[in-house]
Motif scaffolding. Structure first.
Motif, mmCIF file in Angstrom:
data_model
loop_
_atom_site.group_PDB
_atom_site.id
_atom_site.type_symbol
_atom_site.label_atom_id
_atom_site.label_comp_id
_atom_site.label_asym_id
_atom_site.label_seq_id
_atom_site.Cartn_x
_atom_site.Cartn_y
_atom_site.Cartn_z
ATOM 1 N N GLY A 131 -15.495 -8.987 -1.418
ATOM 2 C CA GLY A 131 -14.083 -9.399 -1.182
ATOM 3 C C GLY A 131 -13.220 -8.605 -2.018
ATOM 4 N N ASN A 132 -13.538 -8.809 -3.300
ATOM 5 C CA ASN A 132 -12.653 -8.049 -4.485
ATOM 6 C C ASN A 132 -12.602 -6.529 -4.106
ATOM 7 O OD1 ASN A 132 -11.544 -8.049 -6.933
ATOM 8 N ND2 ASN A 132 -13.301 -7.144 -7.705
ATOM 9 N N LEU A 133 -13.823 -5.952 -4.077
ATOM 10 C CA LEU A 133 -13.855 -4.586 -3.546
ATOM 11 C C LEU A 133 -13.201 -3.804 -2.438
ATOM 12 C CD1 LEU A 133 -15.119 -1.919 -4.975
ATOM 13 C CD2 LEU A 133 -17.206 -2.369 -3.668
ATOM 14 N N ALA A 134 -13.262 -4.936 -1.343
ATOM 15 C CA ALA A 134 -12.259 -4.819 -0.177
ATOM 16 C C ALA A 134 -10.914 -4.418 -0.373
ATOM 17 C CB ALA A 134 -12.571 -5.786 0.877
ATOM 18 N N ASN A 135 -10.548 -5.176 -1.549
ATOM 19 C CA ASN A 135 -9.009 -5.228 -1.929
ATOM 20 C C ASN A 135 -8.784 -3.741 -2.483
ATOM 21 O OD1 ASN A 135 -7.788 -7.726 -1.593
ATOM 22 N ND2 ASN A 135 -8.924 -8.690 -3.034
ATOM 23 N N TYR A 136 -9.738 -3.075 -3.180
ATOM 24 C CA TYR A 136 -9.370 -1.833 -3.713
ATOM 25 C C TYR A 136 -9.352 -0.726 -2.693
ATOM 26 C CZ TYR A 136 -10.416 2.626 -5.831
ATOM 27 O OH TYR A 136 -10.540 3.939 -6.366
ATOM 28 N N TYR A 137 -10.353 -0.801 -1.738
ATOM 29 C CA TYR A 137 -10.327 0.118 -0.495
ATOM 30 C C TYR A 137 -9.253 -0.010 0.460
ATOM 31 C CZ TYR A 137 -15.149 1.584 -1.712
ATOM 32 O OH TYR A 137 -16.579 2.074 -2.018
ATOM 33 N N ALA A 138 -8.700 -1.286 0.652
ATOM 34 C CA ALA A 138 -7.762 -1.415 1.388
ATOM 35 C C ALA A 138 -6.389 -0.670 0.799
ATOM 36 C CB ALA A 138 -7.593 -3.070 1.806
ATOM 37 N N GLY A 139 -6.263 -0.778 -0.441
ATOM 38 C CA GLY A 139 -5.100 -0.570 -1.219
ATOM 39 C C GLY A 139 -5.176 0.871 -1.135
ATOM 40 N N MET A 140 -6.165 1.638 -1.424
ATOM 41 C CA MET A 140 -6.286 3.056 -1.377
ATOM 42 C C MET A 140 -5.882 3.495 -0.037
ATOM 43 S SD MET A 140 -6.626 3.802 -4.454
ATOM 44 C CE MET A 140 -7.096 5.521 -4.487
ATOM 45 N N ALA A 141 -6.583 2.826 0.986
ATOM 46 C CA ALA A 141 -6.396 3.390 2.219
ATOM 47 C C ALA A 141 -4.709 3.330 2.549
ATOM 48 C CB ALA A 141 -7.064 2.433 3.290
ATOM 49 N N LYS A 149 3.958 -0.344 -0.047
ATOM 50 C CA LYS A 149 4.185 -1.839 -0.600
ATOM 51 C C LYS A 149 2.634 -2.470 -0.441
ATOM 52 C CE LYS A 149 9.068 -2.453 0.314
ATOM 53 N NZ LYS A 149 10.054 -3.000 1.151
ATOM 54 N N ASN A 150 2.120 -2.351 0.705
ATOM 55 C CA ASN A 150 0.730 -2.845 0.840
ATOM 56 C C ASN A 150 -0.355 -2.250 -0.073
ATOM 57 O OD1 ASN A 150 0.940 -4.837 2.842
ATOM 58 N ND2 ASN A 150 1.096 -3.354 4.604
ATOM 59 N N ALA A 151 0.187 -1.208 -0.433
ATOM 60 C CA ALA A 151 -1.025 -0.342 -1.424
ATOM 61 C C ALA A 151 -0.715 -1.218 -2.595
ATOM 62 C CB ALA A 151 -0.807 0.967 -1.641
ATOM 63 N N VAL A 152 0.324 -1.565 -3.063
ATOM 64 C CA VAL A 152 0.695 -2.229 -4.272
ATOM 65 C C VAL A 152 -0.020 -3.602 -4.307
ATOM 66 C CG1 VAL A 152 2.619 -3.506 -5.938
ATOM 67 C CG2 VAL A 152 2.659 -0.962 -5.170
ATOM 68 N N THR A 153 0.201 -4.322 -3.110
ATOM 69 C CA THR A 153 -0.317 -5.637 -3.137
ATOM 70 C C THR A 153 -1.588 -5.518 -3.037
ATOM 71 O OG1 THR A 153 1.400 -6.363 -1.325
ATOM 72 C CG2 THR A 153 -0.317 -7.580 -1.387
ATOM 73 N N TYR A 154 -2.632 -4.794 -2.070
ATOM 74 C CA TYR A 154 -3.971 -4.989 -2.319
ATOM 75 C C TYR A 154 -4.587 -4.377 -3.834
ATOM 76 C CZ TYR A 154 -4.235 -6.762 2.331
ATOM 77 O OH TYR A 154 -4.271 -7.765 3.428
ATOM 78 N N LEU A 155 -3.943 -3.435 -4.122
ATOM 79 C CA LEU A 155 -4.863 -2.883 -5.269
ATOM 80 C C LEU A 155 -4.378 -3.780 -6.402
ATOM 81 C CD1 LEU A 155 -3.449 0.880 -5.331
ATOM 82 C CD2 LEU A 155 -5.934 0.119 -5.261
ATOM 83 N N GLY A 156 -3.169 -4.600 -6.338
ATOM 84 C CA GLY A 156 -2.754 -5.504 -7.487
ATOM 85 C C GLY A 156 -3.953 -6.761 -7.466
ATOM 86 N N ASP A 157 -4.657 -7.014 -6.186
ATOM 87 C CA ASP A 157 -5.391 -8.222 -6.075
ATOM 88 C C ASP A 157 -6.706 -7.860 -6.437
ATOM 89 O OD1 ASP A 157 -3.538 -10.027 -5.070
ATOM 90 O OD2 ASP A 157 -3.986 -9.643 -2.902
ATOM 91 N N PHE A 158 -7.184 -6.381 -6.760
ATOM 92 C CA PHE A 158 -8.107 -5.894 -7.124
ATOM 93 C C PHE A 158 -8.437 -6.023 -8.815
ATOM 94 C CE2 PHE A 158 -10.838 -2.155 -8.822
ATOM 95 C CZ PHE A 158 -11.954 -2.507 -8.315
ATOM 96 N N SER A 159 -9.590 -6.605 -9.167
ATOM 97 C CA SER A 159 -9.787 -6.572 -10.669
ATOM 98 C C SER A 159 -11.374 -6.141 -10.932
ATOM 99 C CB SER A 159 -9.601 -8.044 -11.112
ATOM 100 O OG SER A 159 -10.608 -8.880 -10.678
ATOM 101 N N SER A 160 -11.593 -5.417 -12.016
ATOM 102 C CA SER A 160 -12.787 -4.691 -12.191
ATOM 103 C C SER A 160 -12.792 -4.592 -13.823
ATOM 104 C CB SER A 160 -12.930 -3.698 -11.369
ATOM 105 O OG SER A 160 -14.165 -2.853 -11.775
ATOM 106 N N ASN A 161 -14.123 -4.410 -14.214
ATOM 107 C CA ASN A 161 -14.617 -3.937 -15.498
ATOM 108 C C ASN A 161 -15.164 -2.462 -15.605
ATOM 109 O OD1 ASN A 161 -13.782 -6.561 -16.869
ATOM 110 N ND2 ASN A 161 -15.714 -7.161 -16.415
ATOM 111 N N ASP A 162 -15.042 -1.953 -14.283
ATOM 112 C CA ASP A 162 -15.561 -0.594 -14.084
ATOM 113 C C ASP A 162 -14.958 0.562 -15.006
ATOM 114 O OD1 ASP A 162 -17.602 1.123 -12.118
ATOM 115 O OD2 ASP A 162 -15.733 2.015 -12.254
ATOM 116 N N GLU A 163 -15.758 1.420 -15.501
ATOM 117 C CA GLU A 163 -14.905 2.354 -16.328
ATOM 118 C C GLU A 163 -13.816 3.257 -15.661
ATOM 119 O OE1 GLU A 163 -14.722 4.313 -20.168
ATOM 120 O OE2 GLU A 163 -15.701 2.543 -19.468
#
Length: 256
Positions: A131-141, A149-163
């Motif tokens: 679900g978290n990763l889906a936020n990233y893909y949705a934001g980038m899409a 605006k939706n890009a900001v919303t979904y990317l803002g909901d994504f969290s990761s420790n990935d480099e």
């Protein structure tokens, strides 16, 4: 002062006998006190054992519940979510590398061929890794579909420790704010992205973008700091190719 008595010691004088009796009396008092304390503790435990067992039971239930949730709910849910995501991710990858980008990004968001899209996965599997990763893909899409605006919303909901993904998400929010004509917000997110991880790809990229926006905002000193950071620490990066030109612009603007 305490004295050490050898094994087999026997009091010889009257004074020694009286002293020995006093020592034994003190020792007896200590043991009596300990016995009384232990007895009181036992009485307290007996009187409150019902509540003690309830507390132990609650703690055990929490631990077992957590382990059971991970084993029988979280893991199967994660596996199910990843299976659902496979098709949506395929659409997204095809949009990145192929033609008909808009329609493919839309399919990635909304789903197709009987599979959920990133939006439903982010909602239905909220709290899971998928679900978290889906936020990233949705934001980038959304970013590629120019729905900033939706890009900001979904990317803002994504969290990761990935480099790479962690700073990319922050930096992409900065890109969206540039398009929304909010340069101050864009600068903030570019700086966050540059500091979030230190690597040869994302760090110079977002230092450069932060420097460009800082120049546009008339913040020459901040721009100069970012450009110099690229020159000194990332000389092999793509952003370093013409960095002297931008350093010159920043110096001219700042009067340095």
């Amino acid at each position: 002062m305490a004295t050490y008595k050898k094994r087999g010691y026997k009091p010889a004088t009257k004074e020694e006998k009286e002293h020995d009796i006093a020592d034994n009396s003190t020792t007896a008092e200590v043991f009596n006190t300990l016995d009384e304390s232990a007895s009181k503790t036992e009485d307290w435990v007996i009187a409150n054992q019902k509540y003690i067992f309830i507390i132990i039971g609650i703690v055990a239930a929490i631990v077992l519940g957590y382990l059971g949730f991970n084993e029988f709910v979280a893991k199967p849910k994660q596996s199910e979510a990843m299976n659902e995501m496979f098709q949506a991710k395929k659409y997204f990858n095809e949009a990145v590398t192929g033609a008909s980008k808009d329609s493919l990004y839309t399919l990635a968001l909304n789903g197709g061929e009987g599979k959920l899209g990133m939006l439903d996965i982010a909602s239905e599997y909220s709290g899971s890794q998928a679900g978290n990763l889906a936020n990233y893909y949705a934001g980038m899409a959304y970013l590629n579909l120019k729905d900033y605006k939706n890009a900001v919303t979904y990317l803002g909901d994504f969290s990761s420790n990935d480099e790479v993904l962690a700073p990319m998400a922050k930096g992409s929010i900065g890109d969206a704010f540039v398009q929304l004509n909010q340069p101050e917000d864009a600068l903030d997110y570019y700086e966050q992205a540059a500091k979030l991880r230190t690597n040869e790809f994302t760090t110079p990229l977002y230092l450069y973008k932060a420097g460009i926006i800082a120049l546009e905002l008339g913040k020459a000193d901040k721009a100069l700091t970012n450009f110099n950071d690229i020159k000194e620490n990332y000389p092999s990066s793509t952003e370093a190719t013409n960095i002297d030109v931008f350093i010159g612009k920043a110096q001219a603007l700042s009067g340095k």
